[in-house]
Design a protein around this motif. Sequence first.
Motif, PDB file in Angstrom:
ATOM      1  N   GLY A 447     -10.954  82.912  40.984  1.00  0.00           N
ATOM      2  CA  GLY A 447     -12.019  83.906  41.026  1.00  0.00           C
ATOM      3  C   GLY A 447     -11.791  84.990  42.055  1.00  0.00           C
ATOM      4  O   GLY A 447     -12.299  86.106  41.913  1.00  0.00           O
ATOM      5  N   LYS A 448     -11.029  84.694  43.112  1.00  0.00           N
ATOM      6  CA  LYS A 448     -10.828  85.669  44.168  1.00  0.00           C
ATOM      7  C   LYS A 448     -10.000  86.849  43.669  1.00  0.00           C
ATOM      8  O   LYS A 448      -9.080  86.688  42.867  1.00  0.00           O
ATOM      9  CB  LYS A 448     -10.139  85.029  45.374  1.00  0.00           C
ATOM     10  CG  LYS A 448     -10.984  83.998  46.099  1.00  0.00           C
ATOM     11  CD  LYS A 448     -10.284  83.444  47.327  1.00  0.00           C
ATOM     12  CE  LYS A 448     -10.089  84.483  48.392  1.00  0.00           C
ATOM     13  NZ  LYS A 448      -9.677  83.901  49.685  1.00  0.00           N
ATOM     14  N   ALA A 449     -10.294  88.027  44.189  1.00  0.00           N
ATOM     15  CA  ALA A 449      -9.565  89.219  43.774  1.00  0.00           C
ATOM     16  C   ALA A 449      -8.181  89.271  44.397  1.00  0.00           C
ATOM     17  O   ALA A 449      -7.223  89.702  43.749  1.00  0.00           O
ATOM     18  CB  ALA A 449     -10.350  90.474  44.148  1.00  0.00           C
ATOM     19  N   GLU A 450      -8.042  88.826  45.625  1.00  0.00           N
ATOM     20  CA  GLU A 450      -6.764  88.932  46.323  1.00  0.00           C
ATOM     21  C   GLU A 450      -6.688  87.870  47.407  1.00  0.00           C
ATOM     22  O   GLU A 450      -7.654  87.158  47.675  1.00  0.00           O
ATOM     23  CB  GLU A 450      -6.594  90.321  46.929  1.00  0.00           C
ATOM     24  CG  GLU A 450      -7.671  90.676  47.949  1.00  0.00           C
ATOM     25  CD  GLU A 450      -7.509  92.070  48.532  1.00  0.00           C
ATOM     26  OE1 GLU A 450      -6.412  92.646  48.429  1.00  0.00           O
ATOM     27  OE2 GLU A 450      -8.482  92.597  49.092  1.00  0.00           O
ATOM     28  N   ASN A 451      -5.519  87.795  48.042  1.00  0.00           N
ATOM     29  CA  ASN A 451      -5.322  86.849  49.134  1.00  0.00           C
ATOM     30  C   ASN A 451      -6.151  87.239  50.354  1.00  0.00           C
ATOM     31  O   ASN A 451      -6.488  88.400  50.550  1.00  0.00           O
ATOM     32  CB  ASN A 451      -3.853  86.840  49.576  1.00  0.00           C
ATOM     33  CG  ASN A 451      -2.931  86.216  48.553  1.00  0.00           C
ATOM     34  OD1 ASN A 451      -3.254  86.161  47.378  1.00  0.00           O
ATOM     35  ND2 ASN A 451      -1.770  85.776  48.997  1.00  0.00           N
ATOM     36  N   ASP A 452      -6.452  86.242  51.186  1.00  0.00           N
ATOM     37  CA  ASP A 452      -6.956  86.540  52.511  1.00  0.00           C
ATOM     38  C   ASP A 452      -5.833  87.208  53.310  1.00  0.00           C
ATOM     39  O   ASP A 452      -4.650  87.060  52.990  1.00  0.00           O
ATOM     40  CB  ASP A 452      -7.394  85.258  53.216  1.00  0.00           C
ATOM     41  CG  ASP A 452      -8.647  84.655  52.583  1.00  0.00           C
ATOM     42  OD1 ASP A 452      -9.440  85.421  51.999  1.00  0.00           O
ATOM     43  OD2 ASP A 452      -8.818  83.417  52.670  1.00  0.00           O
ATOM     44  N   PRO A 453      -6.174  87.945  54.375  1.00  0.00           N
ATOM     45  CA  PRO A 453      -5.129  88.567  55.202  1.00  0.00           C
ATOM     46  C   PRO A 453      -4.171  87.517  55.755  1.00  0.00           C
ATOM     47  O   PRO A 453      -4.548  86.368  55.998  1.00  0.00           O
ATOM     48  CB  PRO A 453      -5.916  89.239  56.325  1.00  0.00           C
ATOM     49  CG  PRO A 453      -7.294  89.430  55.779  1.00  0.00           C
ATOM     50  CD  PRO A 453      -7.527  88.276  54.857  1.00  0.00           C
ATOM     51  N   ALA A 454      -2.926  87.930  55.977  1.00  0.00           N
ATOM     52  CA  ALA A 454      -1.922  87.003  56.510  1.00  0.00           C
ATOM     53  C   ALA A 454      -2.287  86.531  57.910  1.00  0.00           C
ATOM     54  O   ALA A 454      -2.040  85.377  58.280  1.00  0.00           O
ATOM     55  CB  ALA A 454      -0.553  87.687  56.522  1.00  0.00           C
ATOM     56  N   PHE A 455      -2.878  87.418  58.694  1.00  0.00           N
ATOM     57  CA  PHE A 455      -3.295  87.089  60.056  1.00  0.00           C
ATOM     58  C   PHE A 455      -4.713  87.615  60.277  1.00  0.00           C
ATOM     59  O   PHE A 455      -5.072  88.679  59.768  1.00  0.00           O
ATOM     60  CB  PHE A 455      -2.364  87.733  61.089  1.00  0.00           C
ATOM     61  CG  PHE A 455      -0.921  87.328  60.971  1.00  0.00           C
ATOM     62  CD1 PHE A 455      -0.464  86.164  61.565  1.00  0.00           C
ATOM     63  CD2 PHE A 455      -0.031  88.116  60.271  1.00  0.00           C
ATOM     64  CE1 PHE A 455       0.866  85.789  61.473  1.00  0.00           C
ATOM     65  CE2 PHE A 455       1.304  87.760  60.169  1.00  0.00           C
ATOM     66  CZ  PHE A 455       1.755  86.597  60.766  1.00  0.00           C
ATOM     67  N   GLN A 456      -5.481  86.895  61.076  1.00  0.00           N
ATOM     68  CA  GLN A 456      -6.856  87.297  61.307  1.00  0.00           C
ATOM     69  C   GLN A 456      -7.268  86.962  62.740  1.00  0.00           C
ATOM     70  O   GLN A 456      -6.997  85.863  63.234  1.00  0.00           O
ATOM     71  CB  GLN A 456      -7.780  86.574  60.325  1.00  0.00           C
ATOM     72  CG  GLN A 456      -9.209  87.055  60.354  1.00  0.00           C
ATOM     73  CD  GLN A 456     -10.004  86.527  59.171  1.00  0.00           C
ATOM     74  OE1 GLN A 456     -10.363  87.254  58.279  1.00  0.00           O
ATOM     75  NE2 GLN A 456     -10.283  85.234  59.158  1.00  0.00           N
TER      76      GLN A 456
END
Length: 826
Positions: A447-456
């Motif tokens: 369902g997610k549109a894209e990946n979470d950021p690589a770093f946060q």
Amino acid sequence: MTKILKSFLLTAFCFHISTVYGQTPATYSSADIYQQLKKLNVLGSVLYIAAHPDDENNGLLPYFAKEKLYRTGYLSLTRGDGGQNLIGSEQGIELGMIRTQELLAARRIDGAEQFFSRAYEFGFSKSSEEALKFWGRDKILSDVVWVIRQYQPDVIIKRFPPDKRAGHGHHAASAILADEAFAAAADPNRFPEQFKYGVKPWQAKRIMWNTFNFGGNNTTSDDQLKIEVGGYNPLIGKSYGELGGEARSMHKSQGEGRPRRRGSITEFFSTTAGDAPKTDLMDGIVADWKRIPGGENVGNLINQAIVNYRMEYPSSSVPALVKIHSAIKALPESNWRNKKLEETQGLIEACAGLFAEATTNEQNVVQGDRLPVTFFVNSRSNINAMVKNVKFETLDTTISSTLVSNQTLSFNKVFGVSPDKKITQPYWLEHGQTEGAFDVRDQMLIGKAENDPAFQATFTINIEGTDFTFRRPIQYKVVDPAKGELYQPVAVLPKVEFNYVKDNYVSLNGNPVAAPIHFKTNLRDSTRYIINQKNSAAWTNNFPSVNYNAANNESTISSTFSAKSKETNTTEEISLTTNDGKYSGYTKTIAYEHIPTITYFPKAKANLLKVDVKTVGKKVGYIVGAGDKVPDALSALGFDVTYLDEAEVNDQNLKQFDAIVVGVRAYNIYEFLSNKNDVFNRYVENGGNMIVQYMKSMQVGLKKIQSGPYPFTVSGTRVTEENAKVNFLLPQHPAFNYPNKITEKDFEGWIQERSTYQVDQSDEHYEKLISMNDVGEKESNGSLAIAKYGKGNYVYVGLVLFRQLPAGVPGAYRLMANLIALPKNK
């Protein structure tokens, strides 16, 4: 807060000062804040469902999100992988990644959220049965149910009907799945495996069909619910038709630029299940704080904040908003409680003029390397705020620094990147795909549109006595002399990468073929990698394995394949991987100004073809079309290919070419092709062969296309079954006999479809060479039409050679060679 709700809220767009992933940080005016204050009092939600990017109703979504202030989402079953690309050469999964980002860009304009299923757009489909078979009906139904159970919409809206009026099998299938999911999401016996991830059965109040009047179908009627959506929003300074035009225009890869519409726009809705509304979409739905036990007090606090809001001093609302946040936090756990906490924190941040970011001067980092990060916080108001700590990777520092109005807190730190840090691969590509769906093995990603950021990074900031946690992606930040300050995602690269230089290597008539391998080290050290080539026993290779030293920066090895088998017209996949299977691909980036830079890691593979083919002629002039990879195939056949632009289309220059080939939809893109039809006709008359790949219509802008020496028209007729029987209507025609004998075998192994946008009406000079049809439909004969003119030949090709040549289909190479070689007429 449950794990599922935390994950879902992080994927959802809310009014938040945080950086939009891969874009310049958003800014909000006092009018924006006031609009969001009002939205804080609305607890109604709508989920719109269709099949593709560009299927959404771009005038309706901003009306829901910015006028009615509903939480609004769009679920596109596919990412648009199977279409044509009007801005570049990317096709398939690469085009799907572009269109994913185009949808997200549109959502940033209209205020809606974006979701996807695992379905792959495998090309045009004429029936919902085919679409559901290829996708896997239950698999994609479970995805729709999953999104509904997470999102918990009050109203579900379909774009299409579940029948032929939808105009596309995918469209009809999206309606069928939406209807089924409306009931299945509420049924505890359907997909119960989802419940362990925190969702519960959810029953939407109703599901409606947003009827339409386009494509020759008027499905609207006066007895349907009608909503006027063309209104003007003075807080935004635009009408919803204007916003819709701007959002629609983000679908640039589809050529969907649209005007900003002003004036009345009426949308029609028909109820297909649930309680039918009488006067309003939300009839019978409690869409304010009364829907949450104990929520009425929150509504009163918000109303008071709205009354007291000062446009010139939004920071004066911060204490009231902190109080509202505390009141919401005290409510029972629920989707709405958690969503409104996110929204309230975003409002506090915006009213305070708080700006926090974590950036780096490295766009790409490598596993095991170092990452420099700059942490920056600034409060542009006089609120009572203190930065308590900042967390990132191994950093967990207590700062306890009071934020003074417009005074910056900033510091730099260098971090080590784990050698096992996951590379930046879109989640739906990690495990490949079947013919109709991506293999996604983590339920929480569906369902997610894209990946979470690589770093946060995480900032804890105390505002008016309450701690708030602000998460920021680590972004690459650079100042471009021409474009100014730019932000892009940070990508994690593997230590080593390798790939074949081309997608297809063609052995002509059994001769050896060179297939160079390119190696690159992203982190230089003393490691040695054993890289194996995989190919069948029908071929030998002078480098079955390569010992590569990572101390080198880059190198290329000239690998050569020689055929052992006498079998001809074959294709097989060759691939590369390290001995331990840890590395098997390379880095590829896709960059366009309207979307963030996309980084992904294709597998190191290519097609190895053995083609028994003769060619006649040497020089080919080529006019590039949409998403065009045909020139590479012509070069592989041994032709000297020259790209032509408008200035080079003149009588003298064209004399040098044995054939002119025009790419797909080029006539729909370039008006000069029609303007220079007389030049092309003289070229053909003097003995040249002109091969025009399909046109989508006979229009270029507002002008009628002029192509060929005799008139013809094209229609939307297409054959979508890639194995449809091909009937040779003129078997003795040179196109099937010179210099290669074309048989039914040359139409084996085709992908996705046979033919599209065929010749419909045509002058008697055009000969129709083949006919074909999908099951249950009448034969069509406009896939290949040739007219003799003077000494040369004009060819219209509706056959999808543009798909087959890059896919390595031998018969497509042989047929194209024959079209280029069509003999001169006496």
